[in-house]
Motif scaffolding. Structure first.
Motif, mmCIF file in Angstrom:
data_model
loop_
_atom_site.group_PDB
_atom_site.id
_atom_site.type_symbol
_atom_site.label_atom_id
_atom_site.label_comp_id
_atom_site.label_asym_id
_atom_site.label_seq_id
_atom_site.Cartn_x
_atom_site.Cartn_y
_atom_site.Cartn_z
ATOM 1 N N THR A 65 0.833 -1.206 0.000
ATOM 2 C CA THR A 65 0.000 0.000 0.000
ATOM 3 C C THR A 65 0.867 1.255 0.000
ATOM 4 O O THR A 65 0.610 2.200 -0.740
ATOM 5 C CB THR A 65 -0.923 0.010 1.239
ATOM 6 N N LEU A 66 1.923 1.231 0.824
ATOM 7 C CA LEU A 66 2.840 2.370 0.852
ATOM 8 C C LEU A 66 3.553 2.533 -0.482
ATOM 9 O O LEU A 66 3.754 3.647 -0.973
ATOM 10 C CB LEU A 66 3.879 2.181 1.966
ATOM 11 N N ARG A 67 3.927 1.417 -1.073
ATOM 12 C CA ARG A 67 4.681 1.446 -2.325
ATOM 13 C C ARG A 67 3.868 2.056 -3.465
ATOM 14 O O ARG A 67 4.429 2.652 -4.392
ATOM 15 C CB ARG A 67 5.099 0.017 -2.694
ATOM 16 N N LYS A 68 2.534 1.935 -3.384
ATOM 17 C CA LYS A 68 1.665 2.381 -4.484
ATOM 18 C C LYS A 68 1.262 3.843 -4.385
ATOM 19 O O LYS A 68 0.549 4.340 -5.245
ATOM 20 C CB LYS A 68 0.406 1.514 -4.516
ATOM 21 N N ILE A 69 1.694 4.544 -3.331
ATOM 22 C CA ILE A 69 1.377 5.971 -3.236
ATOM 23 C C ILE A 69 1.959 6.677 -4.463
ATOM 24 O O ILE A 69 3.116 6.467 -4.819
ATOM 25 C CB ILE A 69 1.960 6.573 -1.946
ATOM 26 N N PRO A 70 1.189 7.521 -5.165
ATOM 27 C CA PRO A 70 1.697 8.184 -6.375
ATOM 28 C C PRO A 70 3.012 8.927 -6.107
ATOM 29 O O PRO A 70 3.115 9.688 -5.143
ATOM 30 C CB PRO A 70 0.572 9.151 -6.740
ATOM 31 N N VAL A 71 3.980 8.687 -6.961
ATOM 32 C CA VAL A 71 5.296 9.308 -6.787
ATOM 33 C C VAL A 71 5.184 10.830 -6.827
ATOM 34 O O VAL A 71 5.906 11.542 -6.108
ATOM 35 C CB VAL A 71 6.277 8.799 -7.870
ATOM 36 N N GLU A 72 4.260 11.352 -7.648
ATOM 37 C CA GLU A 72 4.102 12.801 -7.745
ATOM 38 C C GLU A 72 3.697 13.409 -6.399
ATOM 39 O O GLU A 72 4.146 14.483 -6.020
ATOM 40 C CB GLU A 72 3.043 13.160 -8.800
ATOM 41 N N ARG A 73 2.834 12.687 -5.633
ATOM 42 C CA ARG A 73 2.413 13.178 -4.329
ATOM 43 C C ARG A 73 3.580 13.157 -3.334
ATOM 44 O O ARG A 73 3.722 14.048 -2.501
ATOM 45 C CB ARG A 73 1.256 12.329 -3.785
ATOM 46 N N VAL A 74 4.397 12.130 -3.422
ATOM 47 C CA VAL A 74 5.562 12.029 -2.530
ATOM 48 C C VAL A 74 6.548 13.156 -2.837
ATOM 49 O O VAL A 74 7.101 13.788 -1.928
ATOM 50 C CB VAL A 74 6.243 10.659 -2.666
ATOM 51 N N ALA A 75 6.778 13.418 -4.128
ATOM 52 C CA ALA A 75 7.683 14.500 -4.534
ATOM 53 C C ALA A 75 7.185 15.843 -4.011
ATOM 54 O O ALA A 75 7.964 16.682 -3.550
ATOM 55 C CB ALA A 75 7.816 14.532 -6.049
ATOM 56 N N GLN A 76 5.846 16.046 -4.061
ATOM 57 C CA GLN A 76 5.264 17.286 -3.552
ATOM 58 C C GLN A 76 5.488 17.420 -2.049
ATOM 59 O O GLN A 76 5.799 18.500 -1.546
ATOM 60 C CB GLN A 76 3.770 17.317 -3.864
ATOM 61 N N SER A 77 5.363 16.322 -1.303
ATOM 62 C CA SER A 77 5.555 16.373 0.153
ATOM 63 C C SER A 77 6.993 16.709 0.517
ATOM 64 O O SER A 77 7.255 17.258 1.584
ATOM 65 C CB SER A 77 5.169 15.037 0.781
ATOM 66 N N CYS A 78 7.957 16.356 -0.342
ATOM 67 C CA CYS A 78 9.379 16.645 -0.108
ATOM 68 C C CYS A 78 9.806 17.971 -0.707
ATOM 69 O O CYS A 78 10.979 18.334 -0.634
ATOM 70 C CB CYS A 78 10.260 15.539 -0.689
ATOM 71 N N ASN A 79 8.850 18.670 -1.372
ATOM 72 C CA ASN A 79 9.176 19.909 -2.092
ATOM 73 C C ASN A 79 10.248 19.648 -3.146
ATOM 74 O O ASN A 79 11.132 20.469 -3.390
ATOM 75 C CB ASN A 79 9.643 20.999 -1.123
ATOM 76 N N TYR A 80 10.173 18.474 -3.777
ATOM 77 C CA TYR A 80 11.145 18.075 -4.793
ATOM 78 C C TYR A 80 10.750 18.702 -6.130
ATOM 79 O O TYR A 80 9.608 18.562 -6.592
ATOM 80 C CB TYR A 80 11.156 16.550 -4.907
ATOM 81 N N THR A 81 11.691 19.407 -6.761
ATOM 82 C CA THR A 81 11.388 20.109 -8.016
ATOM 83 C C THR A 81 12.136 19.522 -9.204
ATOM 84 O O THR A 81 12.072 20.068 -10.302
ATOM 85 C CB THR A 81 11.745 21.596 -7.886
ATOM 86 N N GLY A 82 12.870 18.414 -8.986
ATOM 87 C CA GLY A 82 13.632 17.812 -10.075
ATOM 88 C C GLY A 82 12.754 16.963 -10.984
ATOM 89 O O GLY A 82 11.519 16.945 -10.891
ATOM 90 N N VAL A 83 13.425 16.236 -11.855
ATOM 91 C CA VAL A 83 12.732 15.380 -12.833
ATOM 92 C C VAL A 83 12.459 14.017 -12.197
ATOM 93 O O VAL A 83 13.320 13.429 -11.554
ATOM 94 C CB VAL A 83 13.580 15.202 -14.112
#
Length: 611
Positions: free
Chosen positions: A319-337
């Protein structure tokens, strides 16, 4: 007794920066470091990535000579440990604070943006600062058809001297003939108000390596003996579940393994020394006996860890693995590719971009997304009952995490650094953190209060508290405010300032301890005043006076905590995003002009009341 200040200067190449960062950020704990005090260390400049910060300066100004290898210098600034240890505990704390403030102020004024990093170490015998200064020099460069002033990275123009100058300095035994000698005199003059003096003017002095000094220093005869292994008590399962037990067991197994390794090495050493008649044989036998007992303990711990890991549901990890990567990137304030090949799922993304271990990534995902996309996961740090629930006890949320080590993401680490800068400038005894949500159920102006909790400086910088506030801010949409309380100072918060209004106030004589941008083109400032016992009535009177002088100013009571998003109902940032509260200034200066104006206002209103 007169004490001397100390400044050691060492040239640095780009290849040296990684080693300097490893020491300054305690990425490797050396024997002489008291690891139990490392949490007291502070950073006053830099992002924590020394190579990247230095490269940014080089990219901005360029190199004077591509063949030059020295790009910066490292300064170590300190004084004798006895100077810091004089007087009562309160006097020692005041002396250290004044010494740090004077050093940081001198460095910022002299070097500006060439100040790449500045780290305070309090976990060694004497407090000291490790400072990295880029060798930025402004000079006249001559060309074939003229000349112009340029700014480049040029080490010799800032810190270096020719062989002829060095030879003359040694011949006359006068270090002030060199740039570094004059710099040491200038630094001593800056420290003179604290009662510190310059050292000897010795041009023949050569720095002794730390390893050489320790080789001849007095050695504690028990220094090589490992500290006894004392496992932490096994936690109750309670609401935290089996993951808490597993983490406890993992930590204790790792500690036990390390103790076995170090104790075994100690036993071998003592056996070898015993054969040479240096120690009694019974010491090595006692160490061997301890090892045998520890190995039995380890077998028990390892069997429990295996059992707990087998009980974990594969579906929960999935379940954790399937969290959308885009949402995880947003939570980390990640702006890369986001690379679909490397970042196949949420866990892989964190392991790659945040350098997290597998277990750290799982804990992070569970903390940030536990109630939205990872229902019924390994465990929950927070009871997420929704906006209509009773006020959350923030202290309880911290206590639930008190025994868990947390690996902050890069974004959370940046938040922590921004908070630290704000707290240093405020210099309060206690901070009240308030969480509020505006515009409930679509009604503008409604406010849901999530509770208030008091923290000391160190408690507010605790990674567990930073993580908890980030969850409340990013996931639950709460604004994070801080109210400073001090026995020494009063704080007047000025809202809704434009840049022009701020400049006008500064022309009048006001000096701000902190200035932050909480809205687009709108500043929030803090006037720090020596204790005047400000009441609500006095604050309102002062507010009316400021509004008469400057239009649309408000004196508020809640200050946005730096580093978090301003979660007002309407986003204020570009592209419809909430902006982050960023510090524009954090000088920590006292505003004597405001104190004078306060006295005038109070006397005026007192006369009106008497009339």
């Amino acid at each position: 007794m007169a004490y001397q200040c100390s400044m050691r200067i060492q040239p640095l190449k780009m290849k040296d920066l990684k080693k300097v960062q490893t020491h300054n950020k305690r990425e490797f704990i050396e024997k002489h470091v008291d690891a139990d005090r490392s949490h007291l260390n502070r950073s006053f400049a830099g992002t924590g990535d020394l190579e990247s910060d230095m490269q940014s300066v080089i990219d901005r100004y360029g190199m004077n000579d591509k063949r030059s290898t020295n790009v910066a210098c490292e300064m170590i600034l300190t004084a004798h440990h006895e100077w810091f240890e004089q007087g009562t505990q309160k006097e020692q704390e005041k002396r250290l604070r004044e010494w740090v403030e004077r050093n940081v102020r001198w460095l910022r004024k002299k070097y500006g943006d060439a100040l790449v990093s500045c780290d305070l170490h309090l976990d060694e015998k004497a407090p000291h600062l490790h400072v990295v200064i880029a060798a930025k020099a402004t000079y006249t460069k001559r060309f074939r058809h003229g000349e112009k002033k340029v700014t480049r990275i040029a080490y010799n123009k800032v810190f270096g001297d020719t062989a002829a100058v060095i030879s003359k300095a040694r011949k006359e035994n006068n270090s002030e003939l060199t740039k570094t000698g004059r710099l040491q005199s200038e630094y001593a003059e800056a420290m003179n108000p604290l009662g510190l003096e310059r050292g000897t003017y010795n041009a023949f002095a050569v720095h002794q390596k730390t390893s050489e000094w320790r080789a001849i220093a007095d050695v504690d005869p028990a220094a090589g003996r490992p500290k006894p292994f004392r496992p932490n008590p096994k936690p109750d399962v309670g609401i935290l579940g089996k993951k808490e037990i597993e983490q406890w067991a993992d930590r204790e197994v790792a500690k036990a393994h390390q103790y076995v390794k170090s104790t075994l090495a100690y036993a071998v050493q003592k056996e070898a020394e015993g054969k040479k008649g240096k120690v009694y044989e019974k010491n090595s036998k006692a160490a061997t006996r301890v090892i045998s007992e520890l190995r039995d303990n380890i077998r028990v711990l390892e069997s429990e860890v295996k059992l707990l890991k087998d009980l974990l549901s594969k579906e929960q990890i999935g379940t954790l693995r399937k969290i959308p990567v885009e949402r995880v990137a947003q939570s980390c304030n990640y702006t890369g590719v986001i690379n679909p090949k490397k970042h196949r799922n949420a866990i892989d993304f964190l392991m790659d971009t945040e350098n997290m271990q597998y277990n750290d990534a799982i804990v992070y995902l569970n903390d940030i997304f536990s109630s939205e996309e990872a229902q019924d996961t390994i465990r929950q740090f927070y009871a997420d009952a929704g906006d209509s629930a009773a006020k959350t006890d923030l202290e309880g949320a911290v206590r639930e995490q008190a025994k868990n080590g947390i690996r902050l993401s890069h974004h959370e680490h940046a938040i922590s650094q921004e908070i630290e800068r704000q707290l240093i400038a405020l210099d309060a005894d206690e901070y009240h953190v308030t969480l509020t949500k505006e515009g409930s159920a679509g009604k503008s102006g409604d406010c849901i209060d999530e509770g208030e909790c008091s923290y000391s400086n160190d408690e507010l910088l605790d990674p567990k508290v930073v993580r908890m506030l980030n969850v409340k801010n990013h996931k639950n949409g709460y604004n994070v405010f801080v109210t400073a309380h001090s026995r020494m100072h009063d704080y007047v918060i000025i809202d809704n300032m434009t840049a022009e209004t701020k400049r006008a106030m500064e022309r009048d004589g006001y000096t701000f301890a902190v200035v932050s941008e909480a809205y687009s083109n709108s500043l929030q400032g803090v006037l720090k005043i020596t204790d005047e016992g400000l009441s609500a009535q006095k604050s309102q009177a002062f507010s009316r006076m400021l509004n008469e002088e400057h239009v649309d100013l408000n004196v508020g009571t809640l200050l946005h905590l730096a580093g978090f998003q301003n979660m007002s109902q309407k986003p204020h940032g570009q592209n419809g995003k909430h902006i982050f509260v960023t510090l524009k200034e954090y000088t920590g200066r006292i505003c004597n002009y405001a104190k004078q104006k306060l006295k005038e206002v109070f006397s005026q209103y007192l006369k009106m009341d008497q009339a």
